[in-house]
Enzyme design. Sequence first.
Site, PDB file in Angstrom:
ATOM      1  N   VAL A  98     -52.491  26.809 -16.453  1.00  0.00           N
ATOM      2  CA  VAL A  98     -53.375  26.111 -17.376  1.00  0.00           C
ATOM      3  C   VAL A  98     -54.410  27.111 -17.870  1.00  0.00           C
ATOM      4  O   VAL A  98     -54.922  27.918 -17.093  1.00  0.00           O
ATOM      5  CB  VAL A  98     -54.078  24.916 -16.690  1.00  0.00           C
ATOM      6  N   CYS A  99     -54.686  27.073 -19.172  1.00  0.00           N
ATOM      7  CA  CYS A  99     -55.733  27.907 -19.777  1.00  0.00           C
ATOM      8  C   CYS A  99     -55.447  29.395 -19.509  1.00  0.00           C
ATOM      9  O   CYS A  99     -54.334  29.853 -19.696  1.00  0.00           O
ATOM     10  CB  CYS A  99     -57.087  27.456 -19.233  1.00  0.00           C
ATOM     11  N   THR A 100     -56.449  30.130 -19.053  1.00  0.00           N
ATOM     12  CA  THR A 100     -56.263  31.568 -18.824  1.00  0.00           C
ATOM     13  C   THR A 100     -55.491  31.870 -17.540  1.00  0.00           C
ATOM     14  O   THR A 100     -55.303  33.036 -17.199  1.00  0.00           O
ATOM     15  CB  THR A 100     -57.615  32.300 -18.796  1.00  0.00           C
ATOM     16  N   GLY A 148     -52.536  25.061 -22.862  1.00  0.00           N
ATOM     17  CA  GLY A 148     -53.664  25.669 -23.560  1.00  0.00           C
ATOM     18  C   GLY A 148     -54.930  25.525 -22.731  1.00  0.00           C
ATOM     19  O   GLY A 148     -54.889  25.460 -21.506  1.00  0.00           O
TER      20      GLY A 148
END
Length: 227
Positions: A98-100, A148
């Site tokens: 998730v995310c970075t 994202g």
Amino acid sequence: MRIAFLLYDQLTQLDMTGPAQVLSRMPGATVEYVAKTMEPVMSDCRLALMPTMTLAEAGQFDFICVPGGFGCSAAMNDDEILGWLRAQAPGCAWITSVCTGSLILAAAGLLKGRKAGCHWAWGDYLPLFGAEWVQERTVFDGNIISAGGVTSGIDFAFRVLEHLHGPDVAASLRLGLEYDPESRPGGTPATARPEIIAQMRAFTAERLGHRDAEMRAAAARLMGEKP
């Protein structure tokens, strides 16, 4: 299905707790929160998180999820974390982020030639690791699923549920959690006002500036180049 969420210092707790709340209710799932030690792990909003086991004692998982956060650049250069991810990968049915968190997977060499999602302000780093950044809320590429930024993790978890157990199970859990988000523009650069985008780019540029060297060093190590 054994599911592991990786904990590390300064992760964004919603990257982890959002999908964990959903996936912990998936039929047949058991969820663990793994870290280098059993000490509390401080998130980037000063909410401390308690591991349930260490990396060394975790054993093989079927599903691993790596959350993002401002501490990702340090994790991208942490040999113990990267080594654990590499060791888990061959036996995992699903490798997710998730995310970075996708940047941590990338630093471990798990995204070469793959498509992946990332937070909109950090995704430009993925090509340094041989990955392709796709600006979508959830990205599937084989057994790798990536989300994202931050809140995308909840949608990602429901996509996983639907993929593995069908739309009715996902719909039932969606109702149980009363997940019915109000649709409002402005949550992505495509729908936000220009002045808000400028403000956020300035904010993230400052945060990125402190971590840029770490991320580029991680990429150089993986790709065999000089930093």
